[in-house]
Design an enzyme around this catalytic site. Structure first.
Site, short mmCIF file in Angstrom:
data_model
loop_
_atom_site.label_atom_id
_atom_site.label_comp_id
_atom_site.label_asym_id
_atom_site.label_seq_id
_atom_site.Cartn_x
_atom_site.Cartn_y
_atom_site.Cartn_z
N ASN A 218 -10.23 -2.51 -6.08
CA ASN A 218 -9.44 -1.73 -6.97
C ASN A 218 -10.09 -1.68 -8.30
O ASN A 218 -10.34 -0.52 -8.85
CB ASN A 218 -8.19 -2.27 -7.28
CG ASN A 218 -6.97 -2.18 -6.05
OD1 ASN A 218 -6.21 -2.89 -5.72
ND2 ASN A 218 -7.32 -1.06 -5.04
N ARG B 166 -0.25 9.54 -9.91
CA ARG B 166 -0.24 8.48 -9.15
C ARG B 166 0.49 7.39 -9.95
O ARG B 166 0.93 6.35 -9.15
CB ARG B 166 -1.65 7.98 -9.08
CG ARG B 166 -2.49 8.81 -8.06
CD ARG B 166 -3.82 8.42 -7.93
NE ARG B 166 -4.06 7.03 -7.39
CZ ARG B 166 -3.98 6.75 -6.16
NH1 ARG B 166 -3.65 7.57 -5.08
NH2 ARG B 166 -4.11 5.52 -5.94
N SER C 104 -8.07 -5.21 4.58
CA SER C 104 -8.46 -5.02 3.09
C SER C 104 -8.68 -6.16 2.34
O SER C 104 -8.59 -6.15 1.18
CB SER C 104 -7.41 -4.48 2.32
OG SER C 104 -7.14 -2.89 3.05
N ASP D 25 0.94 -1.19 0.03
CA ASP D 25 -0.08 0.15 0.05
C ASP D 25 0.84 1.39 0.03
O ASP D 25 2.07 1.28 0.49
CB ASP D 25 -0.81 -0.10 1.27
CG ASP D 25 -2.02 0.97 1.23
OD1 ASP D 25 -2.34 1.34 -0.08
OD2 ASP D 25 -2.75 1.18 2.28
C1 FPP Z 1 -1.83 0.57 -3.28
O1 FPP Z 1 -1.38 1.81 -3.76
C2 FPP Z 1 -1.06 -0.36 -4.37
C3 FPP Z 1 -1.91 -1.15 -5.27
C4 FPP Z 1 -3.20 -0.52 -6.07
C5 FPP Z 1 -1.60 -2.47 -5.49
C6 FPP Z 1 -0.28 -2.63 -5.66
C7 FPP Z 1 0.37 -2.32 -7.11
C8 FPP Z 1 1.74 -2.37 -7.41
C9 FPP Z 1 2.55 -2.55 -6.40
C10 FPP Z 1 1.90 -2.05 -8.72
C11 FPP Z 1 2.09 -3.05 -9.79
C12 FPP Z 1 2.40 -4.15 -9.31
C13 FPP Z 1 2.75 -5.36 -10.26
C14 FPP Z 1 2.85 -6.61 -9.64
C15 FPP Z 1 3.17 -4.98 -11.59
P1 FPP Z 1 -2.43 2.85 -3.46
O2 FPP Z 1 -2.73 3.48 -4.88
O3 FPP Z 1 -3.60 2.25 -2.77
O4 FPP Z 1 -1.82 4.10 -2.80
P2 FPP Z 1 -2.49 5.08 -1.69
O5 FPP Z 1 -3.18 4.33 -0.73
O6 FPP Z 1 -1.09 5.85 -1.22
O7 FPP Z 1 -3.22 5.82 -2.53
#
Ligand code: FPP
Length: 277
Positions: free
Chosen positions: A85, A50, A214, A37
């Site tokens: 998501n 982002r 989550s 996260d």
């Molecule tokens: C949360 O960050 C992360 C995700 C949406 C999932 C994880 C995705 C990655 C690590 C990138 C792609 C992965 C691969 C395997 C190619 P967020 O956007 O919720 O962060 P925030 O809470 O700070 O907004």
């Protein structure tokens, strides 16, 4: 239990080695699960879009996986894209994450081979775009004979929907075998989960400080140790995985029982006390 796969400790950085030296190699967890996260916040803190946070997040996935493979961690399961998501993020971000996943697989299968990493997926992956599914299958097939760490990406994954899918599949089996619901055991449910082939996680790491699950691996984490770090996922590296494992090794796991030095009741002494008043 000793980790499987070949240890490649000599490939750790000197900083990683210093933390690794504090670990008990015979107590390396079998399975580490991570809620990655903080990509968005990482970008926001730098006034970046982002998607750049997600890109750096993908880089962190590779680096952490490689450290896991060097220390012989058998199972690493990363929450890469949840059902929520998929449903609740703007389409443009979802489309970007899908393209990123495809590019990530294309560019990193070679490194997975070099690190003896086997790739697998859990989740309702059949709902992902067909070209992403093709790439996933390609990466899974290419790495299928690797014997080191199994990297499982949870994609279009939700813990509750996994349990729904398990119940549907168990109910179908019971219909064929004419089994009574009274005969259902925990083992039956386990057999029908996406994770039937792997042990439950010993350690769950969550980055970026939120204290919630989550909807991740809800059945499997019944006795998992939880480690939450304020560090945002794009800044998370192999050394932080090792630090989390060091913290895990200081915990006492009791599985609902009593720990050492807990003052367990001596039944005979208690009976005598009760009898004599
Ligand atoms: C949360 O960050 C992360 C995700 C949406 C999932 C994880 C995705 C990655 C690590 C990138 C792609 C992965 C691969 C395997 C190619 P967020 O956007 O919720 O962060 P925030 O809470 O700070 O907004």
């Amino acid at each position: 239990m000793y980790p499987t796969g070949t240890l490649r400790i000599h490939e750790l950085t000197s900083e990683e080695l210093a933390v690794y030296a504090t670990l008990k190699p015979e107590c390396i967890p079998q399975h580490v699960a991570i809620i990655m996260d903080g990509n968005g916040r990482w970008a926001g803190h730098r006034s970046l879009k982002r998607f750049l946070g997600h890109q750096q997040g993908a880089n962190a996935v590779q680096l952490v996986t490689e450290t896991a493979s060097r220390i012989g961690l058998p199972w690493l399961t990363l929450y890469a894209f949840s059902l929520e998501n998929n449903l609740r993020r703007p389409r443009a971000e979802v489309n970007f994450l899908m393209r990123l996943l495809k590019t990530y697989l294309e560019s990193n299968v070679g490194r997975m081979m070099d690190n003896n990493v086997r790739m697998k997926y859990i989740g309702r992956t059949h709902e992902l775009p067909p070209e992403v599914q093709d790439k996933m299958r390609w990466a899974e097939d290419a790495t299928a004979n690797n014997t080191g760490t199994t990297l499982t990406l949870a994609l279009n994954y939700g813990g509750r929907s996994e349990i729904v899918d398990a119940f549907r599949s168990l109910a179908a089996e019971m219909k064929i075998t004419h089994t009574s619901p009274d005969c259902i055991t925990e083992e039956d449910i386990h057999r029908h989960l996406y994770t039937a082939h792997m042990p439950d996680p010993d350690l769950l790491i969550r980055t970026s400080g939120e204290m919630r699950l989550s909807n991740y691996l809800l059945w499997q984490i019944a006795y998992t140790e939880i480690f939450v770090t304020e560090r945002l996922w794009p800044d998370f590296r192999g050394i932080h995985l090792l630090e989390a494992i060091a913290d895990f090794q200081r915990r006492e796991r009791r599985y609902g029982g009593l720990g050492e030095g807990s003052g367990a009741v001596d039944e005979e002494a208690e009976r005598i006390k009760i009898a004599t008043g």
